[in-house]
Motif scaffolding. Structure first.
Motif, mmCIF file in Angstrom:
data_model
loop_
_atom_site.group_PDB
_atom_site.id
_atom_site.type_symbol
_atom_site.label_atom_id
_atom_site.label_comp_id
_atom_site.label_asym_id
_atom_site.label_seq_id
_atom_site.Cartn_x
_atom_site.Cartn_y
_atom_site.Cartn_z
ATOM 1 N N LEU A 1 6.253 1.097 -1.782
ATOM 2 C CA LEU A 1 6.523 1.052 -0.341
ATOM 3 C C LEU A 1 5.340 0.628 0.511
ATOM 4 C CD1 LEU A 1 8.654 4.326 0.060
ATOM 5 C CD2 LEU A 1 9.450 1.980 -0.229
ATOM 6 N N ARG A 2 4.149 0.567 -0.050
ATOM 7 C CA ARG A 2 2.973 0.265 0.775
ATOM 8 C C ARG A 2 2.020 -0.681 0.055
ATOM 9 N NH1 ARG A 2 3.568 5.970 1.586
ATOM 10 N NH2 ARG A 2 4.145 6.489 3.738
ATOM 11 N N ILE A 3 1.267 -1.411 0.892
ATOM 12 C CA ILE A 3 0.175 -2.244 0.399
ATOM 13 C C ILE A 3 -1.087 -1.838 1.133
ATOM 14 C CG2 ILE A 3 -0.737 -4.588 0.160
ATOM 15 C CD1 ILE A 3 2.087 -5.636 0.083
ATOM 16 N N ASN A 4 -2.142 -1.542 0.389
ATOM 17 C CA ASN A 4 -3.416 -1.114 0.961
ATOM 18 C C ASN A 4 -4.482 -2.180 0.739
ATOM 19 O OD1 ASN A 4 -2.316 1.347 1.751
ATOM 20 N ND2 ASN A 4 -2.938 2.375 -0.137
ATOM 21 N N LEU A 5 -5.376 -2.292 1.722
ATOM 22 C CA LEU A 5 -6.504 -3.219 1.652
ATOM 23 C C LEU A 5 -7.781 -2.410 1.427
ATOM 24 C CD1 LEU A 5 -7.656 -6.141 2.046
ATOM 25 C CD2 LEU A 5 -7.877 -5.579 4.472
ATOM 26 N N TRP A 6 -8.540 -2.793 0.391
ATOM 27 C CA TRP A 6 -9.764 -2.080 0.024
ATOM 28 C C TRP A 6 -10.970 -3.005 0.150
ATOM 29 C CZ3 TRP A 6 -9.494 3.029 -1.935
ATOM 30 C CH2 TRP A 6 -8.222 3.468 -2.315
ATOM 31 N N ASN A 7 -12.118 -2.395 0.402
ATOM 32 C CA ASN A 7 -13.399 -3.063 0.211
ATOM 33 C C ASN A 7 -13.954 -2.607 -1.126
ATOM 34 O OD1 ASN A 7 -16.421 -3.474 0.336
ATOM 35 N ND2 ASN A 7 -15.887 -4.331 2.320
ATOM 36 N N LEU A 8 -14.450 -3.534 -1.923
ATOM 37 C CA LEU A 8 -14.921 -3.194 -3.254
ATOM 38 C C LEU A 8 -16.061 -2.178 -3.232
ATOM 39 C CD1 LEU A 8 -14.843 -6.719 -4.927
ATOM 40 C CD2 LEU A 8 -13.496 -4.738 -5.628
ATOM 41 N N GLU A 9 -16.814 -2.149 -2.135
ATOM 42 C CA GLU A 9 -17.959 -1.244 -2.054
ATOM 43 C C GLU A 9 -17.599 0.128 -1.487
ATOM 44 O OE1 GLU A 9 -20.906 -1.993 -3.282
ATOM 45 O OE2 GLU A 9 -20.135 -3.959 -3.889
ATOM 46 N N VAL A 10 -16.379 0.300 -0.999
ATOM 47 C CA VAL A 10 -15.973 1.564 -0.368
ATOM 48 C C VAL A 10 -14.800 2.134 -1.159
ATOM 49 C CG1 VAL A 10 -15.189 2.693 1.737
ATOM 50 C CG2 VAL A 10 -16.699 0.694 1.876
ATOM 51 N N VAL B 1 0.724 -2.899 4.914
ATOM 52 C CA VAL B 1 2.175 -3.048 4.815
ATOM 53 C C VAL B 1 2.771 -1.680 4.508
ATOM 54 C CG1 VAL B 1 4.106 -4.081 3.565
ATOM 55 C CG2 VAL B 1 2.071 -5.449 4.031
ATOM 56 N N ASP B 2 3.784 -1.306 5.289
ATOM 57 C CA ASP B 2 4.467 -0.030 5.070
ATOM 58 C C ASP B 2 5.946 -0.235 5.365
ATOM 59 O OD1 ASP B 2 5.395 2.538 4.862
ATOM 60 O OD2 ASP B 2 3.851 3.442 6.129
ATOM 61 N N ILE B 3 6.759 -0.236 4.317
ATOM 62 C CA ILE B 3 8.194 -0.461 4.503
ATOM 63 C C ILE B 3 8.986 0.838 4.331
ATOM 64 C CG2 ILE B 3 7.992 -2.846 3.726
ATOM 65 C CD1 ILE B 3 9.325 -1.984 1.092
ATOM 66 N N LYS B 4 8.283 1.966 4.311
ATOM 67 C CA LYS B 4 8.970 3.247 4.147
ATOM 68 C C LYS B 4 9.743 3.583 5.413
ATOM 69 C CE LYS B 4 8.234 8.129 3.070
ATOM 70 N NZ LYS B 4 7.240 9.190 2.782
ATOM 71 N N PRO B 5 11.048 3.800 5.319
ATOM 72 C CA PRO B 5 11.827 4.152 6.515
ATOM 73 C C PRO B 5 11.606 5.622 6.895
ATOM 74 C CG PRO B 5 13.258 4.119 4.597
ATOM 75 C CD PRO B 5 11.902 3.670 4.121
ATOM 76 N N VAL B 6 11.950 5.947 8.129
ATOM 77 C CA VAL B 6 11.822 7.334 8.581
ATOM 78 C C VAL B 6 12.707 8.242 7.733
ATOM 79 C CG1 VAL B 6 12.146 8.891 10.531
ATOM 80 C CG2 VAL B 6 11.262 6.571 10.917
ATOM 81 N N ASN B 7 13.888 7.786 7.459
ATOM 82 C CA ASN B 7 14.812 8.508 6.599
ATOM 83 C C ASN B 7 14.923 7.748 5.275
ATOM 84 O OD1 ASN B 7 16.844 9.922 5.368
ATOM 85 N ND2 ASN B 7 18.338 9.707 7.031
ATOM 86 N N MET B 8 14.526 8.390 4.180
ATOM 87 C CA MET B 8 14.527 7.712 2.894
ATOM 88 C C MET B 8 15.923 7.285 2.450
ATOM 89 S SD MET B 8 11.543 7.133 1.663
ATOM 90 C CE MET B 8 11.749 6.969 -0.097
ATOM 91 N N GLU B 9 16.950 7.861 3.056
ATOM 92 C CA GLU B 9 18.307 7.434 2.720
ATOM 93 C C GLU B 9 18.596 6.024 3.229
ATOM 94 O OE1 GLU B 9 21.039 10.302 4.155
ATOM 95 O OE2 GLU B 9 20.406 11.886 2.753
ATOM 96 N N ASP B 10 17.782 5.554 4.163
ATOM 97 C CA ASP B 10 17.947 4.205 4.695
ATOM 98 C C ASP B 10 17.175 3.161 3.897
ATOM 99 O OD1 ASP B 10 19.494 5.306 6.719
ATOM 100 O OD2 ASP B 10 17.766 5.591 8.046
ATOM 101 N N LEU B 11 16.522 3.584 2.819
ATOM 102 C CA LEU B 11 15.734 2.657 2.010
ATOM 103 C C LEU B 11 16.650 1.658 1.302
ATOM 104 C CD1 LEU B 11 12.885 1.976 0.886
ATOM 105 C CD2 LEU B 11 13.420 3.488 -1.038
#
Length: 522
Positions: free
Chosen positions: A261-270, A278-288
């Motif tokens: 449901l999500r995409i995270n951006l990282w720095n290699l040094e942190v 990116v976050d496609i998680k709906p408020v109600n998981m039944e709507d997924l």
């Protein structure tokens, strides 16, 4: 000759559109007849580095195994190559380099969830100071590893008295210097201090003019090197769901990780902070209605990335538009034919893997039935569709019952972008020509005889194919069946070739058949 759809401007052997003749090169971890394969030894990830000099594999036991190219390495100059009295292989050959334990099994006590050590993805990073770096991930934790050569040092010429030994067999050196209370501390086998009485030395002791001949300095010397892997960063606690993708950015500073449901951006040094883009998680998981299945950075534009979904769509994102990329720049989706919808339509449309061509102009996607090649400038339909599992369409009910319909097959492109490849069942893999007008469609078996019992598939009509101008070409490209002669028409659904990789420069394919790594060249 110019390059094909890859748009790299590099011509490779066999790039004239003629079908390649694939030959066996090497195998690592070959299974003997009747040998039982351990679950932890099954390969789960394969990746070449950008130069093709190194290859990494990961397995379900959390191990990462590295291989290095060996052909022609001992001959440094062109003159030495010309004087060589033995033929130099024309295709890359590899040897085992080293291996290390990347992940261990863990248990999430808050969620009562067991976390497998299986390696999901491996990605090579930029080389620095002669050391190689790579990212590896299981379902929850990403690690950055540094692999470098280290000299093995040995100490010799010690000042020891052969007559004095500890209980573990180690010798103890005598010394003319008195220790406090006439005792010298030594370490016992269990690590505790062990005091041993030493001879009392008079305060009037004077070194003889010529010194003590038996007293000398120890010598430290090294005669060999070894590859040592060290974990430099651990990127944890950022994903609530299983990680399915990691991808390095072309800026060599950041990378992305994706779960359902999500995409995270990282720095290699942190390692303790990431940014959710990116976050496609709906408020109600039944709507997924869909989940993220794969994500990858553009090979040259550091602000662009693409991700695929279980609905069969690919979204191209531009990180310059907003901090949270909840709106896509482009949406690639093929409309289904009227009246073709069935219970299995959404399942087989789910994209399991996407890859950018080296130039970034094209995206290759793999769903259960087909390979599709997309032009980033044309969202309406793929420029080419290659039928991989069309012969299984009558068996979808059986495949649903045994869960094979949910298998995740990977895909790859040649370095020049002129061919694409993917795996199938019975340890088979398919290679298709991607240039307009190409009829190449080869089916090979992951064994020492890749063409054994295989018949070149005849061309069949009905395979959708577009050239780069968007004009439909109805000539088929050997996609409906890999040949009814294989195994007498029976397919082994327990032998799945899920993972494979194409050498970035040469026509070399590495593929995983259970615990064995097979390599082929053309």
């Amino acid at each position: 000759m110019t390059s094909g759809v890859g748009g790299t401007g590099v011509s490779a052997p066999g790039s004239t559109g003629q079908p390649l003749e694939w030959k066996f090169s090497q195998v690592f971890g070959e299974r003997a007849a009747g040998e039982e394969v351990q679950e932890v030894d099954i390969i789960s990830a394969i990746e070449f580095d950008k130069s093709g000099e190194h290859l990494a594999t990961g397995d379900r036991g959390g191990r990462v195994v590295l291989f290095e190219r060996t052909d022609g390495k001992d001959l440094r100059s062109r003159r030495e190559l010309e004087r060589a009295d033995y033929p130099i292989p024309r295709h890359p050959e590899y040897r085992y380099s080293t291996e290390f334990q990347s992940h261990e099994p863990e248990f999430d006590y808050l969620k009562s969830l067991e976390i497998e050590e299986k390696i999901n993805k491996i990605r090579w990073c930029q080389t620095a100071n002669g050391a190689r770096f790579l990212l590896s991930t299981n379902d929850k934790t990403i690690k950055l590893w540094k692999v470098s050569e280290k000299k093995l040092k040995n100490v010799s010429n010690l000042n020891v008295d052969p007559s004095v030994r500890l209980s573990n067999g180690n010798m103890v050196g005598s010394s003319p210097v008195q220790s406090p209370k006439n005792y010298a501390p030594f370490r016992s086998m269990n690590g505790g201090a062990l005091c041993r009485a030493l001879p009392v030395i008079s305060n009037e002791f004077v070194f003889p003019p010529g010194g003590i001949p038996s007293l000398h300095l120890p010598t430290v010397w090294s005669h060999e090197t070894a590859l040592i892997a060290r974990c430099r960063r651990v990127y944890a606690n950022a994903h609530a769901y299983h990680i399915n993708s990691i991808s390095n950015n072309s800026d060599c500073e950041t990378y992305i990780s994706a779960d359902d449901l999500r995409i995270n951006l990282w720095n290699l040094e942190v390692s303790d902070q990431s940014f959710n883009i990116v976050d496609i998680k709906p408020v109600n998981m039944e709507d997924l209605t869909e989940v993220i299945t794969s994500a990858e950075f553009h090979p040259s534009h550091c602000n662009m990335l693409a991700y695929s979904s279980s609905k069969g769509t690919i979204r191209l994102l531009d990180m310059r538009q907003s901090a949270l990329c909840d709106r896509h720049a482009k949406l690639f989706e093929e409309q289904e034919a009227p009246g073709s919808r069935s219970f299995f339509t959404e399942i087989i449309a789910s994209i399991s893997d996407i890859k950018f061509a080296r130039g970034g102009r094209y995206i290759l996607s793999r769903d259960y039935m087909t390979l599709k090649l997309w032009d980033v400038n044309m969202e309406a339909a793929p420029v080419a569709t290659f039928k991989v599992h069309e012969y299984l369409r009558p068996k979808l009910c059986d495949l649903y019952e045994n869960d094979c319909i949910f298998d995740k097959f990977e895909c790859c492109l040649s370095g020049d972008g002129q061919r694409v490849a993917t795996g199938s069942y019975s340890n088979l893999f398919r290679v298709f020509g991607a240039v307009p007008g190409s009829e190449e469609a080869s089916t090979l078996e992951a064994s020492k005889s890749p063409n054994r019992r295989l018949v070149q598939t005849p061309s069949r009509s009905g395979n959708r194919l577009f050239n780069v101008r968007g004009r439909r070409d109805t000539r088929g490209r050997g996609g409906d069946s890999p040949g009814s002669e294989i195994n007498g028409g029976q397919y082994d659904f327990t032998s799945k070739l899920l993972h494979l990789a194409w050498h970035p420069v040469a026509n070399v394919i590495a593929c995983a058949a259970s615990n064995s790594l097979y390599m082929y060249y053309a």
